[in-house]
Scaffold this active site. Sequence first.
Site, PDB file in Angstrom:
ATOM      1  N   ASN A   1      54.463  40.728  26.867  1.00 15.16           N
ATOM      2  CA  ASN A   1      55.081  40.453  25.568  1.00 15.16           C
ATOM      3  C   ASN A   1      54.835  38.983  25.233  1.00 15.16           C
ATOM      4  O   ASN A   1      55.479  38.110  25.803  1.00 15.16           O
ATOM      5  CB  ASN A   1      56.584  40.759  25.629  1.00 15.16           C
ATOM      6  CG  ASN A   1      57.293  40.404  24.336  1.00 15.16           C
ATOM      7  OD1 ASN A   1      56.650  40.059  23.339  1.00 15.16           O
ATOM      8  ND2 ASN A   1      58.619  40.477  24.348  1.00 15.16           N
ATOM      9  N   TRP A   2      53.901  38.748  24.324  1.00 14.89           N
ATOM     10  CA  TRP A   2      53.553  37.366  23.993  1.00 14.89           C
ATOM     11  C   TRP A   2      54.580  36.709  23.071  1.00 14.89           C
ATOM     12  O   TRP A   2      54.493  35.512  22.803  1.00 14.89           O
ATOM     13  CB  TRP A   2      52.154  37.318  23.350  1.00 14.89           C
ATOM     14  CG  TRP A   2      51.049  37.191  24.361  1.00 14.89           C
ATOM     15  CD1 TRP A   2      51.180  37.333  25.711  1.00 14.89           C
ATOM     16  CD2 TRP A   2      49.672  36.880  24.106  1.00 14.89           C
ATOM     17  NE1 TRP A   2      49.956  37.129  26.325  1.00 14.89           N
ATOM     18  CE2 TRP A   2      49.019  36.857  25.365  1.00 14.89           C
ATOM     19  CE3 TRP A   2      48.920  36.630  22.965  1.00 14.89           C
ATOM     20  CZ2 TRP A   2      47.655  36.587  25.491  1.00 14.89           C
ATOM     21  CZ3 TRP A   2      47.561  36.371  23.096  1.00 14.89           C
ATOM     22  CH2 TRP A   2      46.939  36.340  24.338  1.00 14.89           C
ATOM     23  N   LYS A   3      55.490  37.519  22.509  1.00 15.16           N
ATOM     24  CA  LYS A   3      56.481  36.971  21.566  1.00 15.16           C
ATOM     25  C   LYS A   3      55.758  36.178  20.463  1.00 15.16           C
ATOM     26  O   LYS A   3      54.672  36.554  20.083  1.00 15.16           O
ATOM     27  CB  LYS A   3      57.525  36.124  22.310  1.00 15.16           C
ATOM     28  CG  LYS A   3      58.122  36.898  23.487  1.00 15.16           C
ATOM     29  CD  LYS A   3      59.310  36.235  24.110  1.00 15.16           C
ATOM     30  CE  LYS A   3      59.804  37.106  25.262  1.00 15.16           C
ATOM     31  NZ  LYS A   3      61.039  36.621  25.856  1.00 15.16           N
TER      32      LYS A   3
ATOM     33  N   SER B   1      62.192  37.145  33.274  1.00 10.69           N
ATOM     34  CA  SER B   1      61.737  36.136  34.246  1.00 10.69           C
ATOM     35  C   SER B   1      60.857  36.688  35.373  1.00 10.69           C
ATOM     36  O   SER B   1      60.871  36.148  36.482  1.00 10.69           O
ATOM     37  CB  SER B   1      62.936  35.390  34.845  1.00 10.69           C
ATOM     38  OG  SER B   1      63.592  34.638  33.842  1.00 10.69           O
TER      39      SER B   1
ATOM     40  N   GLU C   1      66.178  44.932  30.211  1.00 10.23           N
ATOM     41  CA  GLU C   1      66.039  43.478  30.198  1.00 10.23           C
ATOM     42  C   GLU C   1      67.415  42.836  30.033  1.00 10.23           C
ATOM     43  O   GLU C   1      67.898  42.688  28.900  1.00 10.23           O
ATOM     44  CB  GLU C   1      65.154  43.033  29.025  1.00 10.23           C
ATOM     45  CG  GLU C   1      63.741  43.567  29.069  1.00 10.23           C
ATOM     46  CD  GLU C   1      62.765  42.660  28.320  1.00 10.23           C
ATOM     47  OE1 GLU C   1      61.808  42.208  28.959  1.00 10.23           O
ATOM     48  OE2 GLU C   1      62.970  42.388  27.136  1.00 10.23           O
TER      49      GLU C   1
ATOM     50  N   GLU D   1      65.999  39.662  21.646  1.00 12.45           N
ATOM     51  CA  GLU D   1      65.837  38.549  20.707  1.00 12.45           C
ATOM     52  C   GLU D   1      66.019  39.037  19.264  1.00 12.45           C
ATOM     53  O   GLU D   1      66.452  38.273  18.406  1.00 12.45           O
ATOM     54  CB  GLU D   1      64.467  37.880  20.917  1.00 12.45           C
ATOM     55  CG  GLU D   1      64.484  37.007  22.168  1.00 12.45           C
ATOM     56  CD  GLU D   1      63.149  36.880  22.892  1.00 12.45           C
ATOM     57  OE1 GLU D   1      62.111  37.264  22.316  1.00 12.45           O
ATOM     58  OE2 GLU D   1      63.156  36.404  24.047  1.00 12.45           O
TER      59      GLU D   1
ATOM     60  N   HIS E   1      64.222  44.717  21.244  1.00 14.74           N
ATOM     61  CA  HIS E   1      64.248  43.532  22.109  1.00 14.74           C
ATOM     62  C   HIS E   1      65.507  42.707  21.827  1.00 14.74           C
ATOM     63  O   HIS E   1      65.918  42.570  20.679  1.00 14.74           O
ATOM     64  CB  HIS E   1      62.997  42.682  21.883  1.00 14.74           C
ATOM     65  CG  HIS E   1      62.792  41.682  22.975  1.00 14.74           C
ATOM     66  ND1 HIS E   1      63.528  40.518  23.044  1.00 14.74           N
ATOM     67  CD2 HIS E   1      61.989  41.689  24.071  1.00 14.74           C
ATOM     68  CE1 HIS E   1      63.157  39.851  24.125  1.00 14.74           C
ATOM     69  NE2 HIS E   1      62.232  40.534  24.769  1.00 14.74           N
TER      70      HIS E   1
ATOM     71  N   GLY F   1      63.856  34.460  30.223  1.00 10.19           N
ATOM     72  CA  GLY F   1      63.511  33.047  30.061  1.00 10.19           C
ATOM     73  C   GLY F   1      64.336  32.076  30.881  1.00 10.19           C
ATOM     74  O   GLY F   1      64.243  30.869  30.685  1.00 10.19           O
TER      75      GLY F   1
ATOM     76  N   GLY G   1      57.293  38.303  29.825  1.00 11.00           N
ATOM     77  CA  GLY G   1      57.220  37.363  28.704  1.00 11.00           C
ATOM     78  C   GLY G   1      56.367  36.160  29.072  1.00 11.00           C
ATOM     79  O   GLY G   1      55.136  36.249  29.144  1.00 11.00           O
ATOM     80  N   GLY G   2      57.030  35.039  29.334  1.00  5.96           N
ATOM     81  CA  GLY G   2      56.346  33.761  29.593  1.00  5.96           C
ATOM     82  C   GLY G   2      55.125  33.864  30.503  1.00  5.96           C
ATOM     83  O   GLY G   2      54.043  33.367  30.153  1.00  5.96           O
TER      84      GLY G   2
HETATM   85  P1  13P Z   1      60.463  36.242  30.203  1.00  6.16           P
HETATM   86  O1  13P Z   1      59.523  36.950  31.156  1.00  6.16           O
HETATM   87  O2  13P Z   1      59.839  35.033  29.571  1.00  6.16           O
HETATM   88  O3  13P Z   1      61.784  35.997  30.807  1.00  6.16           O
HETATM   89  O4  13P Z   1      60.693  37.249  28.967  1.00  6.16           O
HETATM   90  C1  13P Z   1      61.037  38.556  29.227  1.00  6.16           C
HETATM   91  C2  13P Z   1      60.983  39.308  27.973  1.00  6.16           C
HETATM   92  O5  13P Z   1      61.762  39.085  27.061  1.00  6.16           O
HETATM   93  C3  13P Z   1      59.955  40.340  27.844  1.00  6.16           C
HETATM   94  O6  13P Z   1      60.173  41.159  26.744  1.00  6.16           O
END
Ligand code: 13P
Length: 245
Positions: A11-13, A206, A169, A102, A100, A175, A227-228
């Site tokens: 997930n590149w966000k 994470s 999640e 967010e 998600h 994060g 994510g990251g």
């Molecule tokens: P991180 O891996 O950066 O914690 O993000 C997880 C995420 O929100 C994947 O959708």
Amino acid sequence: MTNKYMYFIANWKMFGVLNSLNTLNRVVKFFKNFKKRKSLKIIYCPPSTLIEPMSKKLRGSNIEVGAQNCHQQDVYGAFTGSVNSSMLKSVGAKYIIIGHSENRQAGETDKLINLKIKSALKSGLKVIFCIGETLKAKRKKITKSVLNKQIKVGLKNIKNNKKIIIAYEPVWSIGTGIIPKSDDLFKTISFIKKEKKNYKVLYGGSVNPKNINQLKSINNIDGYLIGGASQDPKKFIDIIKKTYN
Ligand code: 13P
């Protein structure tokens, strides 16, 4: 070492421009030569602006592309700034992340998520349905009831569907570098699998090359939503390699 079929979803966000697609070269090469390639699926979910060029770049690589969100209406409409699921499909998305945290934090409700999932399925997309409790809910020990509501309302009137993958999640884990205790995570994934039988359940929050050994020892997880670490090809490849070590 895992013998299961696993998902590794990036997930590149809101990260990435056209140049960022160069980082995929390394992952494509790795996947082509990876002995266990038949036992895993790699899916990249970039921002909408990169879905089409990424799909073109990944053609023939067996790596698939997904979107990160959509409008709930599957036909055109006067919704400035929005795209719908069929528009995302038309540029190459095969999957879509919905629910998600967010977006939940920005006001997305379980009911709206339900409409979005229905619309995405109607357009022929597979859905990565995200659920998870906040730190406050965890402290109050109401994780199960939070997840139960997210699942019940989010998947209301949707039949047991092979086209939906659930991603657990925990909000407090995204994060932050913090992952749940193995025993807690095993129990929560089991709970979700009991609520929705025959669904694949992924973990997200994470995930990185340092904690993957701990995560992979939890044997009811069907893959990871990353994510990251997914923006760095080396870290992403490391996570996959270590999962199969
Ligand atoms: P991180 O891996 O950066 O914690 O993000 C997880 C995420 O929100 C994947 O959708």
